[in-house]
Design an enzyme around this catalytic site. Structure first.
Site, PDB file in Angstrom:
ATOM      1  N   PRO A 321      26.395  36.467   3.529  1.00 61.21           N
ATOM      2  CA  PRO A 321      26.402  35.687   4.746  1.00 61.21           C
ATOM      3  C   PRO A 321      27.674  35.071   4.898  1.00 61.21           C
ATOM      4  O   PRO A 321      27.935  33.959   4.168  1.00 61.21           O
ATOM      5  CB  PRO A 321      25.297  34.201   4.551  1.00 61.21           C
ATOM      6  CG  PRO A 321      24.904  34.246   3.098  1.00 61.21           C
ATOM      7  CD  PRO A 321      25.298  35.925   2.481  1.00 61.21           C
ATOM      8  N   ASP A 499      31.219  33.028   0.737  1.00 59.56           N
ATOM      9  CA  ASP A 499      29.815  33.523   0.472  1.00 59.56           C
ATOM     10  C   ASP A 499      29.090  32.335   0.778  1.00 59.56           C
ATOM     11  O   ASP A 499      29.017  31.329  -0.108  1.00 59.56           O
ATOM     12  CB  ASP A 499      29.437  34.096  -0.583  1.00 59.56           C
ATOM     13  CG  ASP A 499      27.903  34.498  -1.040  1.00 59.56           C
ATOM     14  OD1 ASP A 499      27.177  33.972  -0.020  1.00 59.56           O
ATOM     15  OD2 ASP A 499      27.774  35.444  -1.670  1.00 59.56           O
ATOM     16  N   HIS A 500      28.287  32.008   2.070  1.00 55.82           N
ATOM     17  CA  HIS A 500      27.605  30.756   2.145  1.00 55.82           C
ATOM     18  C   HIS A 500      26.344  30.455   1.251  1.00 55.82           C
ATOM     19  O   HIS A 500      26.029  29.179   1.280  1.00 55.82           O
ATOM     20  CB  HIS A 500      27.235  30.688   3.505  1.00 55.82           C
ATOM     21  CG  HIS A 500      27.114  29.298   4.506  1.00 55.82           C
ATOM     22  ND1 HIS A 500      27.523  28.280   3.670  1.00 55.82           N
ATOM     23  CD2 HIS A 500      26.809  28.918   5.543  1.00 55.82           C
ATOM     24  CE1 HIS A 500      27.605  27.233   4.532  1.00 55.82           C
ATOM     25  NE2 HIS A 500      26.912  27.570   5.496  1.00 55.82           N
ATOM     26  N   ARG A 501      26.093  31.279   0.525  1.00 57.16           N
ATOM     27  CA  ARG A 501      24.947  31.145  -0.482  1.00 57.16           C
ATOM     28  C   ARG A 501      25.541  30.176  -1.532  1.00 57.16           C
ATOM     29  O   ARG A 501      24.620  29.377  -2.274  1.00 57.16           O
ATOM     30  CB  ARG A 501      24.403  32.368  -0.959  1.00 57.16           C
ATOM     31  CG  ARG A 501      23.698  33.307   0.050  1.00 57.16           C
ATOM     32  CD  ARG A 501      23.192  34.470  -0.388  1.00 57.16           C
ATOM     33  NE  ARG A 501      24.578  35.236  -1.082  1.00 57.16           N
ATOM     34  CZ  ARG A 501      24.522  36.480  -1.367  1.00 57.16           C
ATOM     35  NH1 ARG A 501      23.228  37.188  -1.732  1.00 57.16           N
ATOM     36  NH2 ARG A 501      25.357  37.157  -1.849  1.00 57.16           N
ATOM     37  N   ILE A 503      28.954  28.591  -1.330  1.00 54.24           N
ATOM     38  CA  ILE A 503      29.944  27.675  -0.906  1.00 54.24           C
ATOM     39  C   ILE A 503      29.660  27.017   0.583  1.00 54.24           C
ATOM     40  O   ILE A 503      29.107  27.863   1.521  1.00 54.24           O
ATOM     41  CB  ILE A 503      31.235  28.104  -0.652  1.00 54.24           C
ATOM     42  CG1 ILE A 503      31.774  28.692  -2.316  1.00 54.24           C
ATOM     43  CG2 ILE A 503      32.277  27.387  -0.253  1.00 54.24           C
ATOM     44  CD1 ILE A 503      32.752  29.717  -2.048  1.00 54.24           C
TER      45      ILE A 503
END
Length: 527
Positions: A321, A499-501, A503
């Site tokens: 993501p 990576d939004h998972r 950060i």
């Protein structure tokens, strides 16, 4: 006058193997020890050398065939060449003449390392102990070299009397591995016509091990620092699995078959649920279009690097993501300092040129130290992150064959001159196509700079297993308001994808702001 001779497949250390490539054609003149076919079995991949020289008259197998010891490989016209009997392929056996007589019941023989396709390898694990009863073709030790990791099988059954090597030892062809007590009738030695007082030594050659295929735009399939047997690596290749994604539970950090099976089961569960990494996405295939009916076309194959990096980039794009944060950094003072240092370096004839990218690397390394979550990797099960304590920066390099990402190590603790020299050397190496897998491993974060080409912004794809990447576009002079008036300042566009998972958006904004501050005032890099 023709003299036709059959070349039979020697003992390859397993019951059967698949033909992966035929290296000769009918009519070829071959030399003794020239590789003629490539095989892949449960224990290793290997090339089989010819036992004698001559002209290939007939090839008795095809790619994909399963072959075993004693099967006819090729028929060779050996007229004009010295005729030799087909060799017995096994490690060297040394025994007193008395032990070779029919009346003897047991004998102690030496088992030596066969030709494994490299000059020297390291023993990673000894798989047997003194007193063990072993069977023929049972793995007795694991070795690891520049080309591949592999297990070495015993040439015959017996009792281990003495082990001559230890884990960590460097060994090469002919190195004594162990002493084995065997039944005299089972020892694969040639009959002795005359009796002598000195020991009889029969030396034979084993097939050369072929290099394991390397698939790596970034650290890729089966990197050299991952410990796994050839059979495990083969299973991983069959399932198109990167060994680096598998958690090792075997002895001394080795990946076992059970580890691969657990990983496959977990990925199947994720795919069925439609969650996790996104591997359950159902994507429509492209239509098969005949473009030539619209006009002239040219078919140009993808380069090897493009074939490797394409699937990896696609995986990273659809499974991570992405969030991309955009900003501009004021590098007016940095550019003035850079030009000043280049002039000094030219006067001193230091043979280097400092680029803006070097300062970007220092700023990113400093920001990684300040925000450790960016210097991490997501675990394969997605339940934890691995925090890295090193600061290695990957640099995307444009080459004639495609994009590669060499890694500059320990950037945080190196000076501008040292980084400039190393960056120049590794860039030349990349463009010459001489990078090794080791040169592209161990990155903390990647920088993709298009400033020398042009453009105002772009969205870089995260270079997994890293969790962030910095994109740099072309700098330009812009009027910037300083509170009282507009001043011309040199501004460089930055794009931070992450990576939004791992950060959050707030941390992303803090990270790119920290980079901006370091670039705007180089003095802050030494704080």
């Amino acid at each position: 006058m023709s003299e036709l001779k059959e070349f039979l497949l020697p003992d390859i250390g397993s019951d059967a193997a698949d033909v992966t490539e035929i290296l000769v054609s009918v009519g070829d003149m071959i030399k003794e020890d020239q590789d003629i076919i490539s095989l892949e079995g449960d224990k290793a991949s290997m090339d089989v050398p010819a036992a004698f020289a001559g002209k290939v008259v007939e090839i008795k197998m095809n790619v994909g065939d399963s072959v075993s010891e004693g099967q006819v490989v090729i028929i060779v016209d050996v007229a004009g060449s010295a005729s030799t009997d087909a060799p017995v392929v096994a490690p060297r056996v040394v025994a007193p003449v008395e032990a070779l007589s029919a009346s003897a019941s047991v004998e102690v023989v030496e088992v030596c390392l066969p030709d494994i396709g490299g000059d020297e390898v390291e023993v990673t694990e000894v798989l047997v102990a003194v007193g063990d009863i072993i069977e023929a073709d049972q793995d007795i030790l694991s070795v690891e070299g520049d080309k591949a990791s592999m297990d070495v099988p015993a040439p015959f059954a017996g009792v281990v009397k003495e082990i001559k090597i230890s884990a960590g030892d460097k060994v090469s062809e002919g190195t004594l591995l162990l002493m084995l007590e065997v039944q005299a009738s089972g020892a694969p030695v040639a009959p002795v016509a005359t009796v002598a007082s000195a020991p009889v030594v029969a030396e034979v050659a084993a097939p050369k091990a072929a290099p394991a295929p390397v698939v790596a735009p970034t650290p890729a399939l089966a990197p050299a620092d991952i410990k796994a047997s050839p059979s495990v690596r083969r299973i991983a290749r069959e399932f198109d699995i990167e060994l680096g994604a598998i958690t090792a539970t075997g002895r001394k950090g080795r990946i076992s078959k059970e580890d691969v099976q657990k990983y496959v089961k977990r990925q199947l569960q994720i795919a069925k649920s439609g969650g996790g990494t996104g591997n359950g996405l159902q994507v429509l295939a492209y239509a098969n279009i005949d473009y030539s009916k619209f006009g002239d076309v040219e078919i140009k194959p993808l380069s090897r690097i493009q074939k490797i990096s394409g699937p990896t980039l696609h995986r990273n794009w659809v499974t991570i993501p992405h969030v991309t944060q955009f900003d501009e950094a004021d590098i007016t003072e940095l550019e003035a300092f850079r030009k000043e240092q280049n002039a000094i370096a030219a006067k001193k004839d230091l043979g280097l040129k400092i680029s803006p990218l070097v300062f970007m690397m220092k700023a990113v390394a400093k920001a990684l130290q300040q925000y450790p979550n960016f210097n991490s990797a997501l675990s394969s099960d997605g339940e934890s992150i691995v925090l890295k304590k090193y600061f290695n920066i990957g640099i995307a390099v444009d080459t004639p064959n495609g994009l590669v990402v060499p890694v500059v190590k320990d950037v945080l603790n190196k000076g501008i001159y040292d980084i400039s020299r190393e960056l120049g050397e590794i860039s030349k190496k990349a463009r010459a196509g001489k990078l090794t897998a080791k040169d592209m491993q161990g990155g903390s974060m990647t920088i993709s700079s298009l400033g020398g080409i042009g453009g105002t912004q772009f969205t870089p794809i995260v270079n997994a297993p890293e969790v962030a990447i910095l994109g740099v576009s072309k700098s330009a002079m812009k009027p910037v308001w300083n509170g009282t008036e507009f001043k011309p300042r040199l501004m460089v566009p930055l794009a931070l994808s992450y990576d939004h998972r791992v950060i959050d958006g707030a941390d992303g904004a803090r990270f790119i702001t920290a980079i901006n501050n370091y670039l705007a005032d180089l003095r802050t890099l030494i704080l």
